[in-house]
Design a protein around this motif. Structure first.
Motif, PDB file in Angstrom:
ATOM      1  N   PRO A 259     -37.705 -11.036  17.294  1.00  0.00           N
ATOM      2  CA  PRO A 259     -37.951 -12.448  17.313  1.00  0.00           C
ATOM      3  C   PRO A 259     -36.937 -13.008  18.375  1.00  0.00           C
ATOM      4  O   PRO A 259     -35.635 -12.392  18.539  1.00  0.00           O
ATOM      5  CB  PRO A 259     -37.536 -12.796  15.998  1.00  0.00           C
ATOM      6  N   VAL A 260     -37.138 -14.128  18.895  1.00  0.00           N
ATOM      7  CA  VAL A 260     -36.463 -14.871  19.849  1.00  0.00           C
ATOM      8  C   VAL A 260     -35.986 -16.243  19.539  1.00  0.00           C
ATOM      9  O   VAL A 260     -36.795 -17.049  18.932  1.00  0.00           O
ATOM     10  CB  VAL A 260     -37.006 -14.823  21.143  1.00  0.00           C
ATOM     11  N   PHE A 261     -34.715 -16.516  19.712  1.00  0.00           N
ATOM     12  CA  PHE A 261     -34.155 -17.931  19.376  1.00  0.00           C
ATOM     13  C   PHE A 261     -33.637 -18.371  20.846  1.00  0.00           C
ATOM     14  O   PHE A 261     -32.994 -17.665  21.455  1.00  0.00           O
ATOM     15  CB  PHE A 261     -32.924 -17.764  18.564  1.00  0.00           C
ATOM     16  N   CYS A 262     -33.839 -19.598  20.962  1.00  0.00           N
ATOM     17  CA  CYS A 262     -33.465 -20.255  22.285  1.00  0.00           C
ATOM     18  C   CYS A 262     -33.060 -21.657  22.258  1.00  0.00           C
ATOM     19  O   CYS A 262     -33.709 -22.344  21.523  1.00  0.00           O
ATOM     20  CB  CYS A 262     -34.909 -20.442  23.157  1.00  0.00           C
TER      21      CYS A 262
ATOM     22  N   ASP B  34     -39.007 -22.512  28.847  1.00  0.00           N
ATOM     23  CA  ASP B  34     -40.571 -22.838  28.851  1.00  0.00           C
ATOM     24  C   ASP B  34     -41.322 -21.756  29.602  1.00  0.00           C
ATOM     25  O   ASP B  34     -42.464 -21.374  28.897  1.00  0.00           O
ATOM     26  CB  ASP B  34     -40.670 -24.210  29.767  1.00  0.00           C
ATOM     27  N   ARG B  35     -41.007 -21.205  30.661  1.00  0.00           N
ATOM     28  CA  ARG B  35     -41.837 -20.078  31.125  1.00  0.00           C
ATOM     29  C   ARG B  35     -41.947 -18.797  30.189  1.00  0.00           C
ATOM     30  O   ARG B  35     -42.920 -18.214  29.852  1.00  0.00           O
ATOM     31  CB  ARG B  35     -41.060 -19.476  32.440  1.00  0.00           C
ATOM     32  N   LEU B  36     -40.487 -18.579  29.394  1.00  0.00           N
ATOM     33  CA  LEU B  36     -40.781 -17.452  28.420  1.00  0.00           C
ATOM     34  C   LEU B  36     -41.750 -17.748  27.235  1.00  0.00           C
ATOM     35  O   LEU B  36     -42.326 -16.859  26.907  1.00  0.00           O
ATOM     36  CB  LEU B  36     -39.263 -17.347  28.063  1.00  0.00           C
ATOM     37  N   ASP B  37     -41.651 -18.888  26.874  1.00  0.00           N
ATOM     38  CA  ASP B  37     -42.293 -19.323  25.597  1.00  0.00           C
ATOM     39  C   ASP B  37     -43.856 -19.110  26.246  1.00  0.00           C
ATOM     40  O   ASP B  37     -44.759 -18.654  25.182  1.00  0.00           O
ATOM     41  CB  ASP B  37     -42.125 -20.804  25.202  1.00  0.00           C
ATOM     42  N   ILE B  38     -44.185 -19.696  27.078  1.00  0.00           N
ATOM     43  CA  ILE B  38     -45.622 -19.498  27.728  1.00  0.00           C
ATOM     44  C   ILE B  38     -46.055 -18.010  27.867  1.00  0.00           C
ATOM     45  O   ILE B  38     -47.264 -17.671  27.332  1.00  0.00           O
ATOM     46  CB  ILE B  38     -45.776 -20.376  29.057  1.00  0.00           C
TER      47      ILE B  38
ATOM     48  N   ARG C 248     -47.873 -17.104  19.193  1.00  0.00           N
ATOM     49  CA  ARG C 248     -46.417 -16.609  18.830  1.00  0.00           C
ATOM     50  C   ARG C 248     -45.277 -17.192  19.568  1.00  0.00           C
ATOM     51  O   ARG C 248     -44.297 -17.649  18.772  1.00  0.00           O
ATOM     52  CB  ARG C 248     -46.266 -15.082  19.201  1.00  0.00           C
ATOM     53  N   GLY C 249     -45.267 -17.027  20.949  1.00  0.00           N
ATOM     54  CA  GLY C 249     -44.153 -17.643  21.405  1.00  0.00           C
ATOM     55  C   GLY C 249     -42.741 -17.491  20.999  1.00  0.00           C
ATOM     56  O   GLY C 249     -42.463 -16.637  20.445  1.00  0.00           O
ATOM     57  N   VAL C 250     -41.929 -18.371  21.545  1.00  0.00           N
ATOM     58  CA  VAL C 250     -40.259 -18.327  21.002  1.00  0.00           C
ATOM     59  C   VAL C 250     -40.328 -18.498  19.582  1.00  0.00           C
ATOM     60  O   VAL C 250     -40.938 -19.514  18.960  1.00  0.00           O
ATOM     61  CB  VAL C 250     -39.501 -19.186  21.738  1.00  0.00           C
ATOM     62  N   ASN C 251     -39.671 -17.975  18.833  1.00  0.00           N
ATOM     63  CA  ASN C 251     -39.467 -17.821  17.335  1.00  0.00           C
ATOM     64  C   ASN C 251     -39.024 -19.286  16.956  1.00  0.00           C
ATOM     65  O   ASN C 251     -39.297 -19.882  15.966  1.00  0.00           O
ATOM     66  CB  ASN C 251     -38.657 -16.548  16.789  1.00  0.00           C
ATOM     67  N   LYS C 252     -37.796 -19.751  17.619  1.00  0.00           N
ATOM     68  CA  LYS C 252     -37.134 -20.954  17.347  1.00  0.00           C
ATOM     69  C   LYS C 252     -36.595 -21.625  18.724  1.00  0.00           C
ATOM     70  O   LYS C 252     -35.832 -20.722  19.205  1.00  0.00           O
ATOM     71  CB  LYS C 252     -36.096 -20.614  16.240  1.00  0.00           C
ATOM     72  N   LEU C 253     -36.901 -22.869  18.687  1.00  0.00           N
ATOM     73  CA  LEU C 253     -36.528 -23.436  19.964  1.00  0.00           C
ATOM     74  C   LEU C 253     -35.651 -24.585  19.397  1.00  0.00           C
ATOM     75  O   LEU C 253     -35.873 -25.382  18.607  1.00  0.00           O
ATOM     76  CB  LEU C 253     -37.623 -24.162  20.636  1.00  0.00           C
ATOM     77  N   VAL C 254     -34.517 -24.793  20.028  1.00  0.00           N
ATOM     78  CA  VAL C 254     -33.490 -25.798  19.685  1.00  0.00           C
ATOM     79  C   VAL C 254     -33.154 -26.712  20.912  1.00  0.00           C
ATOM     80  O   VAL C 254     -32.654 -26.192  21.689  1.00  0.00           O
ATOM     81  CB  VAL C 254     -32.313 -25.464  18.921  1.00  0.00           C
TER      82      VAL C 254
END
Length: 371
Positions: free
Chosen positions: A299-302, A315-319, A330-336
């Motif tokens: 899982p990824v937190f950004c 944004d590119r990683l999430d896409i 799926r995308g990034v697990n949590k964006l803040v």
């Protein structure tokens, strides 16, 4: 805090290990704090590592100098090799699993800021022992060097860069005798590890500024001010600026990065804002995000500053994660998103660091200690 030496044959990495302030179980999760390019552990990586080891987070944490930089070994010096940077992280996972008895070997995470975030992503997709990844103002170093800080430049211009580096390297090799002792032509060998003081410093309560401290004012007339390195021919090869020279027209992020690394705001003698020119082909052909949709399972937190010019990397990683997922969501697990905060504010801004540590610590605790 304990100063540590991490074996990474044929040389060693210099690091700092922080133990949990108040462990709640016999075995605790661990977080590796990945430094950006050009940073050393004595700058903000130690701040994050120290705070994440304290209540209420209580992680084992390690921060370190990367291969070829700072007090770590690796020749030639000032070589930014993205693949070596990624391998450093797996080496530290090895160290945690082998040498730190009270680390829960199934609960290791990584976090990185700026280019350290890109390297953290690249390591997690290769090393599945890493169970969670957190980034703050993520930068994929390959993308930055290829298409600029704001992602708007043409990659085609770097065909000339590649030619120039090759020409310079041929010229250097013709000018120097080969070195049978190192096995590398024209490369001087330096010490593997520079010894460091082991006395911990609580910089949040320190009256005297240290390299581990939060933001402090600086001006070109301050004592100890050092002008940015302008590049020179050295025995090891041609050196160039890591962060290019800036002016009032440069993006504010780049201006602040230059201030952070080259003035008393956070200048450290082992973080010199230089790299070997021969690093450029290695960086330009590297992409931290290759195959993330397939191989990045952690899982990824950004966390992103609202005014940071580096936001497009996240944004590119999430896409890419969304496209690579069979479900498509799926995308990034949590964006803040943190409004009104720039790229460098997370390096030494008191409130910004507290926000990042608080959010990352809580998220890592959930991901590394949950079912």
């Amino acid at each position: 805090m304990t100063s540590i030496v991490i074996s990474r044959a044929p040389y060693q990495l210099s690091g700092r290990l922080y133990a949990p302030e108040a462990p709640t179980t016999n075995y605790s999760p661990a977080i590796i704090v990945v430094p950006p390019s050009n940073a050393v552990k004595e700058q903000f990586p130690s701040t994050y590592a120290r705070l994440l080891s304290r209540r209420p987070h209580n992680f084992y944490t390690i921060c370190y100098d990367p291969s070829h930089f700072g007090a770590s070994g690796g020749n030639p010096r000032y070589l930014e090799d993205p693949n070596a940077r990624v391998a450093d992280i797996s080496t530290i996972v090895d160290y945690l699993m082998r040498e730190v008895r009270r680390v829960d070997k199934q609960k290791i995470g990584v976090m990185g800021i700026c280019m350290g975030g890109g390297y953290a992503i690249a390591a997690a997709k290769k090393d599945w022992r890493i169970k969670a990844v957190a980034t703050v103002n993520l930068v994929n170093i390959g993308d930055w060097f290829r298409i600029g800080w704001e992602g708007r430049e043409s990659v085609e211009k770097h065909t000339e860069t590649m030619k120039t580096v090759g020409d310079e390297r041929r010229k250097e090799l013709r000018m120097r005798p080969s070195s049978s002792s190192s096995g590398l032509s024209g490369i001087s060998l330096g010490p593997s590890v520079i010894s460091l003081p082991s006395t911990p410093v609580d910089t949040r309560r320190s009256v005297t500024p240290t390299f581990d401290s939060y933001r402090r004012p600086s001006t070109p007339t301050s004592p100890g001010f050092r002008e940015p390195y302008t590049g020179a021919e050295e025995e090891m090869g041609k050196l160039v600026l890591f962060i290019p020279a800036t002016n009032e027209k440069s993006h504010v992020d780049l201006q602040e990065l230059t201030e952070y690394y080259t003035t008393p705001r956070a200048f450290h003698p082992r973080a010199e804002n230089i790299l070997l020119q021969q690093s450029l082909p290695l960086i330009l052909t590297f992409d931290a995000f290759d195959f993330v949709g397939t191989f990045l399972k952690a899982p990824v937190f950004c966390m992103i500053g609202g005014t940071a010019g580096s936001r497009w990397h996240t944004d590119r990683l999430d896409i890419m994660l969304r496209r690579g997922s069979q479900s498509g969501i799926r995308g990034v697990n949590k964006l803040v998103f943190v409004e009104g905060v720039g790229h460098v504010d997370f390096f030494d801004g008191f409130e910004e660091i507290d926000r990042a540590v608080g959010d990352i610590g809580a998220w890592m605790r959930e991901k590394l200690t949950g079912p």
